[in-house]
Design an enzyme around this catalytic site. Structure first.
Site, PDB file in Angstrom:
ATOM      1  N   LYS A 280       0.839  -1.194   0.000  1.00 15.52           N
ATOM      2  CA  LYS A 280       0.000   0.000   0.000  1.00 15.52           C
ATOM      3  C   LYS A 280       0.877   1.248   0.000  1.00 15.52           C
ATOM      4  O   LYS A 280       1.853   1.326   0.740  1.00 15.52           O
ATOM      5  CB  LYS A 280      -0.901   0.012   1.237  1.00 15.52           C
ATOM      6  CG  LYS A 280      -2.349  -0.301   0.941  1.00 15.52           C
ATOM      7  CD  LYS A 280      -3.216  -0.088   2.165  1.00 15.52           C
ATOM      8  CE  LYS A 280      -4.685  -0.214   1.783  1.00 15.52           C
ATOM      9  NZ  LYS A 280      -5.571   0.025   2.924  1.00 15.52           N
ATOM     10  N   GLU A 364     -19.371  -6.719   9.827  1.00 14.90           N
ATOM     11  CA  GLU A 364     -20.343  -6.014  10.668  1.00 14.90           C
ATOM     12  C   GLU A 364     -21.329  -6.961  11.336  1.00 14.90           C
ATOM     13  O   GLU A 364     -21.713  -6.742  12.498  1.00 14.90           O
ATOM     14  CB  GLU A 364     -21.099  -4.981   9.827  1.00 14.90           C
ATOM     15  CG  GLU A 364     -20.271  -3.788   9.395  1.00 14.90           C
ATOM     16  CD  GLU A 364     -19.431  -4.050   8.148  1.00 14.90           C
ATOM     17  OE1 GLU A 364     -18.680  -3.157   7.736  1.00 14.90           O
ATOM     18  OE2 GLU A 364     -19.531  -5.172   7.585  1.00 14.90           O
ATOM     19  N   ARG A 392     -25.482  -3.690   7.027  1.00 13.31           N
ATOM     20  CA  ARG A 392     -25.111  -5.091   6.846  1.00 13.31           C
ATOM     21  C   ARG A 392     -25.431  -5.927   8.069  1.00 13.31           C
ATOM     22  O   ARG A 392     -25.479  -7.155   7.986  1.00 13.31           O
ATOM     23  CB  ARG A 392     -23.615  -5.180   6.527  1.00 13.31           C
ATOM     24  CG  ARG A 392     -23.232  -4.482   5.238  1.00 13.31           C
ATOM     25  CD  ARG A 392     -21.773  -4.065   5.220  1.00 13.31           C
ATOM     26  NE  ARG A 392     -20.869  -5.192   5.176  1.00 13.31           N
ATOM     27  CZ  ARG A 392     -20.327  -5.680   4.063  1.00 13.31           C
ATOM     28  NH1 ARG A 392     -20.632  -5.162   2.894  1.00 13.31           N
ATOM     29  NH2 ARG A 392     -19.493  -6.686   4.109  1.00 13.31           N
TER      30      ARG A 392
END
Length: 620
Positions: A280, A364, A392
């Site tokens: 990243k 979640e 969710r």
């Protein structure tokens, strides 16, 4: 940018040699850093997938082939390579290109992607549609190791592995190894499995064996024997155990090898997982050093990496500080978040109380159900999620919290419009679905001080499910606190007038107050009421202000049908039979991306539009 400005799609990439593609990657990184510095956006993840994206667009023609992203914030390079370079000046701005894949923006964007862990399921659906309709195109899913923490990813993988559908699933691994790699033999076999010679041999063997009488059976038996032997020598990856052909891990920044590997994966014509390891922030030292900061960032100085503009305390910051102060006094207080400790303001809490911080990944449903288990056994869990991601966990809130009336606090960040992240991230549905939960309490602060007191009450004084919902960013000009608990007044009167009552809640209060001022300038005096709670709905307290005024206009920053207007109108019809209730909300359409000012104007929730609508209602 000599090469980048000539690239508008697959055919242009095919005409480049390895050296030119390498130069293209350098140009893309420079372009992204300079562009995102001006507009803000997701930077670190996109810098990490430059070579991978160039390889994908070289091997696959995304005008025809279907490329499905997971989350989608790493799609900037894809957009650059498919003819949208000039549009980056208006990235995530109203009327400009989205920061996520958007099929209405380009045919090369196969599917919308703002939430996580769904790419494999979507790609499998596309592959099956291709087979059923006898069409010819390739299907590719790109999923990160973060999205693989979501359970839905494994539901899709479980089905895709045995589907027989030719598809390529690229696992972009930028923080950890998926499937432990142990010792020199493991490294050797990983390189061998990824090599051209190995793949060529595998394809040739399969072609020759299947051409023999009974070849399908021979091939199936030999494959099982080969897999058993391989597992004796090397622990299998989870993907191989599921039934995928697994290629990798491969260096995600070795562009020639990536092109070769993806070409081989496509030609296998079966479900294949290609595991690539990327970094990243690759190529930008500030993003490499702090990828979390540069995951999603506002405008910044590209020379120093420092954000532009003064630092102001946000609702997320305030939440984190309040959590620390409560946890210092009460050892039962703990925090749960789903891959967003930074975004929700919990980084310092996590540092101070590591054993009471549960970062569960993009999961979640698990976060909410685990909170139920913690609460049932005596802890006080605070679940910090963005409103749009809380969706969710709807079933888990109903079954695992509300049904047992458990003391779980939902700290709902990014409630309301969020601006430049757009429709996948606007938190405009939670009021509607949370109000369906029996026993749920929903509080709406309009200032930082009110947020702090509501959170303290929810944690320390209440014993049941409660949601405190607050917006992205910081407070407006209103900074007072009117919260005294559920036993105190739940309606705050901010101004009085005899012509109309404007009713609202949450941080949109300022727009309503400004609308009342505009109406006053035109000789129309409005009472402004703010509801501190929308569940329970303080209809009786509101009715006290409507005895003489026969018209109420409810102003809500929610999608149509997801607010309180209809219920409030029903209640008021019984309490004040002569009162008429009208209202304004965001409407039935999904709201696009743009600045809050532009979106309020578009949806009729800016002060001028609220005032104009109120005048229309009065005229009728």
């Amino acid at each position: 940018m000599d090469i980048l400005q000539r690239i508008n799609g697959h055919e242009d990439l095919l005409n480049l040699d390895d050296g030119q593609r390498s130069q293209l990657c350098d140009e893309i990184r420079r372009f992204l850093i300079d562009s995102v510095a001006k507009t803000g956006g997701h930077l670190a993840g996109n810098l990490g997938v430059v070579e991978l994206s160039v390889a994908i667009e070289t091997v696959f023609d995304t005008n025809i082939d279907r490329l499905v992203f997971d989350v989608g914030h790493q799609s900037y390079v894809h957009k650059l390579l498919t003819g949208r370079r000039a549009d980056f000046a208006r990235l995530r701005q109203y009327g400009g290109i989205s920061g996520f894949p958007k099929p209405s923006e380009s045919d090369t964007d196969a599917f919308v992607a703002g939430h996580a862990s769904s790419s494999v399921s979507i790609a499998l659906g596309m592959a099956r549609a291709r087979t059923l309709l006898h069409e010819n195109y390739d299907v590719v899913a790109v999923i990160g190791d973060g999205a693989l923490t979501g359970g839905m990813a494994y539901e899709g993988l479980n089905d895709a592995a045995v589907s027989g559908e030719p598809m390529v699933i690229i696992v972009n691994d930028n923080t950890m190894s998926i499937g432990a790699n142990v010792g020199g033999l493991s490294s050797h076999l990983s390189r061998l499995r990824s090599s051209d010679n190995y793949l060529d041999a595998k394809r040739t063997y399969r072609k020759v064996i299947k051409a023999l009488p009974g070849g399908e059976t021979i091939y199936a038996v030999s494959s099982r024997l080969k897999n058993k032997l391989k597992r004796l020598l090397l622990p299998a990856t989870i993907f191989e155990n599921m039934g995928f052909t697994y290629l990798g891990p491969a260096d995600g920044h070795d562009l020639p090898n990536l092109i070769s590997l993806l070409t081989a994966a496509r030609e296998l014509r079966e479900p294949v997982v290609v595991h690539v390891v990327t970094k990243k922030g690759k190529g930008y030292p500030f993003a490499e050093a702090d990828p979390a900061k540069f995951h999603g960032i506002g405008k910044f100085d590209p020379m120093t990496g420092k954000k532009l503009g003064a630092k102001v305390e946000t609702y997320s910051d305030s939440f984190g500080k309040t959590m620390i102060s409560m946890a210092e006094k009460n050892k039962k207080v703990c925090a749960i978040t789903a891959a967003m400790p930074g975004g929700t303001g919990l980084l310092e809490f996590q540092r101070r109380f590591p054993k009471r911080t549960f970062e569960v990944g993009i999961a979640e449903e698990h976060a909410v159900s685990m909170a139920g288990g913690l609460a049932k056994q005596g802890m006080v869990p605070v679940v910090a999620l963005y409103s749009t991601f809380l969706q969710r966990g709807y079933d888990q809130i109903m079954q695992d919290i509300a049904l047992l009336h458990l003391h779980v606090v939902l700290a709902i960040d990014r409630a309301g419009l969020v601006g430049d992240d757009g429709p996948t991230h606007h938190g405009v549905f939670d009021v509607g679905f949370l109000r369906q939960m029996p026993g749920m309490r929903i509080l709406n602060p309009a200032s930082l001080s009110e947020q702090r007191e509501m959170l303290r009450w929810a944690v320390e004084d209440y014993d049941g499910p409660v949601a405190v919902r607050y917006p992205r960013g910081t407070e407006g000009s209103y900074s007072a606190c009117d919260w005294q608990g559920l036993d105190g007044p739940l309606v705050k009167c901010h101004r009085t007038g005899g012509d109309v009552v404007l009713i609202t809640y949450g941080s949109i209060l300022q727009n309503v107050l400004d609308a009342a001022e505009a109406l006053a300038e035109q000789g129309i005096e409005a009472t402004v009421l703010r509801l501190l709670s929308v569940c329970p709905l303080p209809s009786q307290q509101a009715a006290a202000y409507l005895r003489q005024v026969k018209l109420a206009v409810v102003v809500e920053e929610t999608a149509a049908g997801s607010g309180i207007r209809e219920t409030l109108a029903w209640d008021l019809a019984k309490l004040c039979p002569e009162c008429r209730v009208d209202g304004i909300d965001l409407g039935q359409d999904f709201v696009p991306h743009g600045s809050l000012k532009e979106l309020y104007e578009r949806c009729g929730l800016d002060a001028s539009s609220i005032a104009a609508y109120t005048r229309e209602v009065l005229a009728r």
